[in-house]
Design an enzyme around this catalytic site. Sequence first.
Site, mmCIF file in Angstrom:
data_model
loop_
_atom_site.group_PDB
_atom_site.id
_atom_site.type_symbol
_atom_site.label_atom_id
_atom_site.label_comp_id
_atom_site.label_asym_id
_atom_site.label_seq_id
_atom_site.Cartn_x
_atom_site.Cartn_y
_atom_site.Cartn_z
ATOM 1 N N GLY A 21 0.774 -1.364 0.030
ATOM 2 C CA GLY A 21 -0.040 -0.113 0.082
ATOM 3 C C GLY A 21 0.878 1.244 -0.038
ATOM 4 O O GLY A 21 1.955 1.198 -0.098
ATOM 5 N N PHE A 22 0.381 2.357 0.309
ATOM 6 C CA PHE A 22 0.954 3.663 0.247
ATOM 7 C C PHE A 22 2.336 3.631 1.260
ATOM 8 O O PHE A 22 3.445 3.962 0.790
ATOM 9 C CB PHE A 22 0.095 4.770 0.921
ATOM 10 C CG PHE A 22 -0.813 5.093 -0.066
ATOM 11 C CD1 PHE A 22 -0.595 5.683 -1.237
ATOM 12 C CD2 PHE A 22 -2.311 4.735 0.084
ATOM 13 C CE1 PHE A 22 -1.512 6.071 -2.109
ATOM 14 C CE2 PHE A 22 -3.108 5.082 -0.747
ATOM 15 C CZ PHE A 22 -3.058 5.907 -1.991
ATOM 16 N N GLY A 23 2.364 2.972 2.342
ATOM 17 C CA GLY A 23 3.299 2.967 3.171
ATOM 18 C C GLY A 23 4.398 2.108 2.824
ATOM 19 O O GLY A 23 5.841 2.395 2.759
ATOM 20 N N VAL A 87 0.597 -13.763 3.073
ATOM 21 C CA VAL A 87 1.279 -14.090 4.346
ATOM 22 C C VAL A 87 0.463 -15.012 5.401
ATOM 23 O O VAL A 87 -0.848 -14.485 5.456
ATOM 24 C CB VAL A 87 1.816 -12.807 4.973
ATOM 25 C CG1 VAL A 87 2.392 -13.208 6.178
ATOM 26 C CG2 VAL A 87 3.013 -12.360 4.030
ATOM 27 N N GLU A 178 -18.425 10.738 -0.894
ATOM 28 C CA GLU A 178 -18.296 10.751 -2.097
ATOM 29 C C GLU A 178 -18.908 10.003 -2.970
ATOM 30 O O GLU A 178 -19.268 10.151 -4.326
ATOM 31 C CB GLU A 178 -16.639 10.349 -2.478
ATOM 32 C CG GLU A 178 -15.802 11.698 -1.962
ATOM 33 C CD GLU A 178 -14.303 11.728 -2.103
ATOM 34 O OE1 GLU A 178 -13.636 12.264 -1.931
ATOM 35 O OE2 GLU A 178 -13.806 10.157 -2.103
ATOM 36 N N ASP A 308 -1.724 2.199 8.250
ATOM 37 C CA ASP A 308 -3.198 2.036 9.018
ATOM 38 C C ASP A 308 -2.986 1.017 10.113
ATOM 39 O O ASP A 308 -3.551 0.947 11.161
ATOM 40 C CB ASP A 308 -4.160 1.537 8.076
ATOM 41 C CG ASP A 308 -4.551 2.485 7.248
ATOM 42 O OD1 ASP A 308 -4.446 3.705 7.391
ATOM 43 O OD2 ASP A 308 -5.338 2.082 6.126
ATOM 44 N N ALA A 325 -3.718 8.112 3.795
ATOM 45 C CA ALA A 325 -2.568 7.619 3.162
ATOM 46 C C ALA A 325 -1.179 8.656 3.571
ATOM 47 O O ALA A 325 -0.203 7.897 3.672
ATOM 48 C CB ALA A 325 -2.956 8.188 1.781
#
Length: 443
Positions: A21-23, A87, A178, A308, A325
């Site tokens: 993901g982002f991290g 995993v 949204e 997160d 994010a």
Amino acid sequence: MEGLAKIEDLGKPRVVIVGGGFGGLELVKALRHVDMQVILIDKQNYHTFQPLLYQVATAGLSPDDIVSPFRKIMDEQANFYFRLAEVQRVDTVAQVVETSIGLVKYDYLVVATGATTNYFGDEQMQRNSIAIKSVEDAIELRNTVLSNFEKALQLGDEEQMNSLLDFVIVGGGPTGVEIAGALSELRKHVFPKDYKELDFKQMDIHLVQSGPSLLKGMSEEAAQKSLEYLRNYGVNVILDRRVKSYDGYTVTLNTGETLITRTLIWAAGVAGAPIDGIRKESLLKGGRYQVDEYNRVAGYENIFALGDIAAMITPATPEGHPMVAQPAIQQGHLLGQNFARLLAKQPLQPFHYHDKGAMATIGRNLAVADVKLMGKDYRTQGFLAWLMWTFVHLISLIGFRNRLFVLLSWTFSYFSNDKGLRYIIGKRREPMPVEATTEKAIV
């Protein structure tokens, strides 16, 4: 016990990152010039730009527009290795990650698994609702919406037909707001052209929020303006109500009120996605690992967590940083620098979050933005906020191709009031069977 997965041993310190993901992705980039072997494990072979999943779900963008293959992103990074695997658990004593393709040794482990949908233990809700946490979820929702309209054309019973046209969205955060706005625009500009036989005045969009305002965490101005925009769009915003149950047809609120829908969209909460094998004492409420100021998981020296899944408890963040994010990106970047310091036997630098603000778009020319620049707060709504939201999301996409295709799609939609990706391919959520008393349509 499973054998070792086939990964070349370079004789260098090895960092294994679980989750792209982002991290996780930012950490990989930050380790580009660090003398380590970097192994990324993910069950997908691509990174997803999650803030735009709702546009895939509402036929505004193609799934290809918001995903980027890891190998393509990192094709010039010599120390990068990717393995497509799930995993299963971690053996922290042997320092191996047990995966679906075998064991992967590590010197340092970074958990960047992100978050999963939180149904708060409600199995019925999990079974009957649709969340938007992955590309598969977004495609399923799009297919379900379009399939339900096709089914509505075949029904003679008005209540049954309306149940296919109506939507209930649970959760008044950015995702809920949204998608409510996007569905409203489809109801006004697109669906009446596609389904001329249906009366879209009967299409109701309900947004249920458990708290007294929308967009928790943003300013009061943003909350009030988003509420005004949605109500002007014809969305029935229900505040201070909780959804008590949903059986696939009837939504029951905690007040006893009921709503009828075949499509309930769950955007009410997320929880961390922990990995088996890491000590339970390190796990906090909400499925997040407690980490120190260097993102080390409590109780370990060589296991870290980002984004997160990580809860960095400080006086300023008693519940950890927000599950969005920016904290993940900033933590990934700093952790990459700290690995270089670690190898050089230099002191690590603590993490300090730089809050850049938050945004949400409601529809054409309508958005809200709380921005932090040079230590000052700026709040704006309407067209300027919409331009800011558009620009920030466009430049945040990975790769020139994605930016170009998204820009072209948005430009087409803006000038045509159309969403061109209204096709049904793949999985869809089948509604509960129609009552036997319902009249069959005569074609």
